[in-house]
Design an enzyme around this catalytic site. Sequence first.
Site, PDB file in Angstrom:
ATOM      1  N   SER A 142      -2.813  10.819   2.182  1.00 23.95           N
ATOM      2  CA  SER A 142      -2.838  12.085   2.929  1.00 23.95           C
ATOM      3  C   SER A 142      -2.711  13.204   1.904  1.00 23.95           C
ATOM      4  O   SER A 142      -2.419  12.953   0.730  1.00 23.95           O
ATOM      5  CB  SER A 142      -1.623  12.103   3.863  1.00 23.95           C
ATOM      6  OG  SER A 142      -1.333  13.406   4.298  1.00 23.95           O
ATOM      7  N   TYR A 155       6.989  10.312   6.319  1.00 20.15           N
ATOM      8  CA  TYR A 155       5.518  10.283   6.194  1.00 20.15           C
ATOM      9  C   TYR A 155       5.127  10.649   4.756  1.00 20.15           C
ATOM     10  O   TYR A 155       4.292   9.973   4.144  1.00 20.15           O
ATOM     11  CB  TYR A 155       4.903  11.249   7.204  1.00 20.15           C
ATOM     12  CG  TYR A 155       3.400  11.140   7.316  1.00 20.15           C
ATOM     13  CD1 TYR A 155       2.801  10.118   8.044  1.00 20.15           C
ATOM     14  CD2 TYR A 155       2.563  12.067   6.683  1.00 20.15           C
ATOM     15  CE1 TYR A 155       1.415  10.021   8.148  1.00 20.15           C
ATOM     16  CE2 TYR A 155       1.185  11.979   6.785  1.00 20.15           C
ATOM     17  CZ  TYR A 155       0.612  10.965   7.519  1.00 20.15           C
ATOM     18  OH  TYR A 155      -0.758  10.866   7.620  1.00 20.15           O
TER      19      TYR A 155
HETATM   20  N1  NAD Z   1      -5.360  12.790  11.326  1.00 20.75           N
HETATM   21  C1  NAD Z   1      -4.887  13.382  10.251  1.00 20.75           C
HETATM   22  O1  NAD Z   1      -4.731  14.633  10.225  1.00 20.75           O
HETATM   23  C2  NAD Z   1      -4.551  12.566   9.025  1.00 20.75           C
HETATM   24  C3  NAD Z   1      -4.288  13.248   7.839  1.00 20.75           C
HETATM   25  C4  NAD Z   1      -3.968  12.523   6.702  1.00 20.75           C
HETATM   26  C5  NAD Z   1      -3.927  11.146   6.749  1.00 20.75           C
HETATM   27  N2  NAD Z   1      -4.178  10.489   7.921  1.00 20.75           N
HETATM   28  C6  NAD Z   1      -4.092   9.029   7.925  1.00 20.75           C
HETATM   29  O2  NAD Z   1      -5.300   8.478   8.446  1.00 20.75           O
HETATM   30  C7  NAD Z   1      -5.031   7.192   8.995  1.00 20.75           C
HETATM   31  C8  NAD Z   1      -5.658   7.086  10.373  1.00 20.75           C
HETATM   32  O3  NAD Z   1      -4.941   7.918  11.266  1.00 20.75           O
HETATM   33  P1  NAD Z   1      -5.614   8.757  12.438  1.00 20.75           P
HETATM   34  O4  NAD Z   1      -5.365  10.169  12.134  1.00 20.75           O
HETATM   35  O5  NAD Z   1      -6.988   8.306  12.691  1.00 20.75           O
HETATM   36  O6  NAD Z   1      -4.616   8.374  13.638  1.00 20.75           O
HETATM   37  P2  NAD Z   1      -4.834   7.656  15.050  1.00 20.75           P
HETATM   38  O7  NAD Z   1      -3.482   7.638  15.664  1.00 20.75           O
HETATM   39  O8  NAD Z   1      -5.929   8.311  15.803  1.00 20.75           O
HETATM   40  O9  NAD Z   1      -5.268   6.169  14.648  1.00 20.75           O
HETATM   41  C9  NAD Z   1      -4.370   5.256  14.053  1.00 20.75           C
HETATM   42  C10 NAD Z   1      -4.715   3.849  14.511  1.00 20.75           C
HETATM   43  O10 NAD Z   1      -3.788   2.941  13.869  1.00 20.75           O
HETATM   44  C11 NAD Z   1      -3.392   1.978  14.834  1.00 20.75           C
HETATM   45  N3  NAD Z   1      -2.092   1.400  14.472  1.00 20.75           N
HETATM   46  C12 NAD Z   1      -0.874   1.998  14.529  1.00 20.75           C
HETATM   47  N4  NAD Z   1       0.083   1.122  14.170  1.00 20.75           N
HETATM   48  C13 NAD Z   1      -0.545  -0.040  13.876  1.00 20.75           C
HETATM   49  C14 NAD Z   1      -0.088  -1.306  13.453  1.00 20.75           C
HETATM   50  N5  NAD Z   1       1.221  -1.551  13.273  1.00 20.75           N
HETATM   51  N6  NAD Z   1      -0.999  -2.291  13.228  1.00 20.75           N
HETATM   52  C15 NAD Z   1      -2.332  -2.066  13.441  1.00 20.75           C
HETATM   53  N7  NAD Z   1      -2.813  -0.883  13.852  1.00 20.75           N
HETATM   54  C16 NAD Z   1      -1.937   0.119  14.072  1.00 20.75           C
HETATM   55  C17 NAD Z   1      -3.312   2.759  16.148  1.00 20.75           C
HETATM   56  O11 NAD Z   1      -3.324   1.900  17.275  1.00 20.75           O
HETATM   57  C18 NAD Z   1      -4.549   3.649  16.027  1.00 20.75           C
HETATM   58  O12 NAD Z   1      -5.676   3.005  16.565  1.00 20.75           O
HETATM   59  C19 NAD Z   1      -3.504   7.044   8.983  1.00 20.75           C
HETATM   60  O13 NAD Z   1      -3.120   6.266   7.868  1.00 20.75           O
HETATM   61  C20 NAD Z   1      -3.015   8.475   8.839  1.00 20.75           C
HETATM   62  O14 NAD Z   1      -1.742   8.542   8.260  1.00 20.75           O
HETATM   63  C21 NAD Z   1      -4.485  11.177   9.069  1.00 20.75           C
END
Ligand code: NAD
Length: 265
Positions: A142, A155
């Site tokens: 991130s 986080y």
């Molecule tokens: N959205 C943002 O602004 C952002 C920014 C920086 C980093 N990220 C990172 O991107 C990645 C994806 O996140 P996102 O934003 O798409 O969120 P999201 O919540 O839309 O998707 C996350 C997915 O991970 C799954 N998940 C959660 N716990 C789990 C587990 N224990 N085992 C298997 N699957 C699991 C959830 O069911 C979900 O489908 C994450 O690592 C997040 O930290 C997101």
Amino acid sequence: MKTLHQKVVVITGAASGIGQALARAIAARGAVLALVDIDESGLQAISEELSKTGSTVSSHRADVSDRASMEQLPSAIVTAHGSIDVLINNAGVSVGAMFDDHSIEDAEWLLDINLKGLIYGCKFFLPYLKQSPEAHIVNLSSMFGFFSMPGQAMYSASKAGVRGFSEALWTELASTTVRVTTVHPGTIRSNVIRTSRMLDADAQAKASELQEKYGMPTDKAAEKIVRAVERKKLRVIVGADAHIAEFLKRIFPVSFQRFIGFFFR
Ligand SMILES: NC(=O)c1ccc[n+]([C@@H]2O[C@H](COP(=O)([O-])OP(=O)(O)OC[C@H]3O[C@@H](n4cnc5c(N)ncnc54)[C@H](O)[C@@H]3O)[C@@H](O)[C@H]2O)c1
């Protein structure tokens, strides 16, 4: 990796957000997909959508923080598709509260998924990836892998951990056929805030609203990530906010953190 065509690609957290968009972008390039998530109905929806467009897709309900499940997962995927070329460690969660206010269970929950789950993925898939003539690991960090956010201490810790771990792995694997890319997104429209553990429901609704309003669409973020894999990049920064934060933290390592504190108060 010049092309993802006919490569076997594993995506964790594929039922929502960035993972779901990555599944669509990679399926469009003709890859075979193994989609992993704890959300069974979400997995089913994306698997059916991609199968209808002619993609070969398998779905695997697994919790990335569960060591036994992650140890068994690669052989189940090899049984389904014959090999594994790409692993995308995307599953992640967030806790939005002051460290002093949230429980140690919340801290453990987050670290188990965001950091330990990703390490399990790398450890248990690596022997299979090494058998591929051209393999790739993608680890989701991130912009909080560069700087730390108050109210997001765990986080920030997990994402800085992902960066440290992934960059070491990139160096260790340099003489093998496995490349590693670390991804540093800024604000992306997804469900991560809606499903986070936050003590203040009003703050959660407001943060979610801001993410929806100003965040980058997931399909745009996914395209940038896929292109970074095709170009074998060590890291990819996704979004103007993440680029600005990385630049300011690099030029003003102390003052930038002070500014964050001032802004936060
Ligand atoms: N959205 C943002 O602004 C952002 C920014 C920086 C980093 N990220 C990172 O991107 C990645 C994806 O996140 P996102 O934003 O798409 O969120 P999201 O919540 O839309 O998707 C996350 C997915 O991970 C799954 N998940 C959660 N716990 C789990 C587990 N224990 N085992 C298997 N699957 C699991 C959830 O069911 C979900 O489908 C994450 O690592 C997040 O930290 C997101």
